[in-house]
Design a protein around this motif. Sequence first.
Motif, mmCIF file in Angstrom:
data_model
loop_
_atom_site.group_PDB
_atom_site.id
_atom_site.type_symbol
_atom_site.label_atom_id
_atom_site.label_comp_id
_atom_site.label_asym_id
_atom_site.label_seq_id
_atom_site.Cartn_x
_atom_site.Cartn_y
_atom_site.Cartn_z
ATOM 1 N N ALA A 142 -3.135 -27.728 -30.015
ATOM 2 C CA ALA A 142 -4.094 -28.847 -29.546
ATOM 3 C C ALA A 142 -5.260 -28.402 -29.383
ATOM 4 O O ALA A 142 -6.487 -28.817 -29.495
ATOM 5 C CB ALA A 142 -3.672 -29.676 -28.495
ATOM 6 N N SER A 143 -5.670 -27.224 -28.705
ATOM 7 C CA SER A 143 -6.721 -26.472 -28.228
ATOM 8 C C SER A 143 -7.616 -26.139 -29.746
ATOM 9 O O SER A 143 -8.976 -25.890 -29.490
ATOM 10 C CB SER A 143 -6.598 -25.227 -27.372
ATOM 11 O OG SER A 143 -5.944 -24.113 -28.170
ATOM 12 N N LEU A 144 -6.945 -25.714 -30.584
ATOM 13 C CA LEU A 144 -7.582 -25.390 -32.118
ATOM 14 C C LEU A 144 -7.803 -26.574 -32.835
ATOM 15 O O LEU A 144 -8.448 -26.377 -33.922
ATOM 16 C CB LEU A 144 -6.791 -24.383 -32.678
ATOM 17 C CG LEU A 144 -6.554 -22.930 -32.034
ATOM 18 C CD1 LEU A 144 -5.737 -22.096 -32.446
ATOM 19 C CD2 LEU A 144 -7.980 -22.305 -31.657
ATOM 20 N N GLY A 145 -7.585 -27.944 -32.427
ATOM 21 C CA GLY A 145 -7.817 -28.844 -33.159
ATOM 22 C C GLY A 145 -6.814 -29.136 -34.511
ATOM 23 O O GLY A 145 -7.119 -29.644 -35.360
ATOM 24 N N LEU A 146 -5.688 -28.688 -34.188
ATOM 25 C CA LEU A 146 -4.675 -28.608 -35.188
ATOM 26 C C LEU A 146 -3.348 -29.597 -35.021
ATOM 27 O O LEU A 146 -3.093 -29.864 -33.837
ATOM 28 C CB LEU A 146 -3.989 -27.427 -35.306
ATOM 29 C CG LEU A 146 -4.983 -26.120 -35.611
ATOM 30 C CD1 LEU A 146 -4.380 -24.797 -35.698
ATOM 31 C CD2 LEU A 146 -5.728 -26.255 -37.016
ATOM 32 N N ASN A 147 -2.902 -30.127 -36.147
ATOM 33 C CA ASN A 147 -1.905 -31.167 -35.966
ATOM 34 C C ASN A 147 -0.786 -30.661 -36.240
ATOM 35 O O ASN A 147 -0.435 -29.765 -36.906
ATOM 36 C CB ASN A 147 -2.085 -32.342 -37.012
ATOM 37 C CG ASN A 147 -3.654 -33.046 -36.768
ATOM 38 O OD1 ASN A 147 -3.514 -33.590 -35.734
ATOM 39 N ND2 ASN A 147 -4.376 -33.141 -37.601
#
Length: 485
Positions: free
Chosen positions: A219-224
């Motif tokens: 989530a912190s890396l903007g990944l799903n």
Amino acid sequence: MSIIEPQESTLYHQLAETLADAIHNGTWLPGSRLPAIRRCAATHQVSINTVLTAYRLLEDRGLIEARPQSGYYVRGVLPSVKAQASHRAKVSSPSSSKLDLIEAVFAAQNHPDYTNISLACPQNSDFFPTAKISRIMASLLRREPNLIGRYALPPGSERLRREIARRARDLGMTLTTDDITLTHGCMEALQLALRVVTKPGDCVGLETPTYFYLFPLLASLGLNVVEIPTDPQHGLSLDALELVLQEKRIQALVAMPTVQNPLGCTMKLEDKKRLAKLVNRYQIPLIEDGLYDELQFCWPLSPAVKAFDSDGWVLHCASFTKTVTPDFHVGWIAAGRFSEDLARLKSVSSLTESRLLSETLGHFLESGGYDHHLRTMRRRYAAQMDEARGLIARHFPQGTRATQPSGGFIFWVELPGEIDCIALFHRLLQEKICLTPGALYTLSDRCNSALRLTCCYPFDERYTWALKRTGALACEMSGIPAGMI
């Protein structure tokens, strides 16, 4: 109480391990009668006292039971956790309530007044070679007092990287010192790997259940997240993975093929080979978390998937936090075709690791003491796993299931009666006991009646009381009586 001499102690431990192996591999089935004490003594050419002490040790571990006027019998074992029905993987991200629960669990795990039965890190110095590490560090500082007065510059300790490459051969990997980047523990290795092979908005495949801290990390890396079914005995479902790869639904995969957290399972050799072929064929990076690889109970060790990586699509991550010293927090990554990019990213993000800590660890590995330490820890964790499973079988609700891990000190427990383990977690906090509810390990609602337990603590009165109390409260909440044996 009889006094056992050191040699006698060695013999009874050896006999207990031989019989425990026979029970685990099915030579002695549940309900079968063990050989009479005199017969066993004659067969193994040991004293009657040795056999009796070995049997009592196995009884303490929950593997056998004494029946008056009859002898010793193999106990009924906890049934294995069943594989869940397959489901179509879908793109998701952790909810705020899931992230809040993860924070609550971390806070409880770090509370000094709580009895922890879930934190996956040994909390006692006798689980680590503390004295030897201290001597090596003191000796280094005496010989090189300026060691802590210079910056540690990339690529970091050559001695440590050389020893890592040498030890990697036990896991089937052929590495050079230049293939290895030192990191601040395994979590930084995973983070760097994700940053190198993905961009915000990408989808990453994860096992389900999986290590829960991956959710806030992604989530912190903007990944799903795309959750992929994982069998509690055989690991990641390769059929489900291949379907996801065919549909081009993920840009990377994170998995623990060996001693998976939280299930403790290890993929079969042929499945590891197939996994390596799949990621190379579809050119999808596999970030292989090898944190528990060296704590496997079998020998020779099951190879890493990286051992079968033909074109460099596997990034293998590991650390020494679970085996040597958690405070050093020294990890490493062999990033294959991504090695140069990852090394540059490491340099601009945190430079490199402490020269003193890396050199101390390198000297320790070089000395040969690590192998002896690992053998001791494997035996201890295997024995404590048996003992914990025995306590669960006696004190948890009838119908409780648990995994039989292939190494390490983590196992997965599923409770009957649709018990809400988040509610159980909060009830236990009131009694200053901390466990980890299974709901943390997936973004779905499939693990609400499960929990993860660990066996990396001294089996003292405090730990066993906490385990028994957890079982008693689970019985109270479910209305199901305790004990299947």
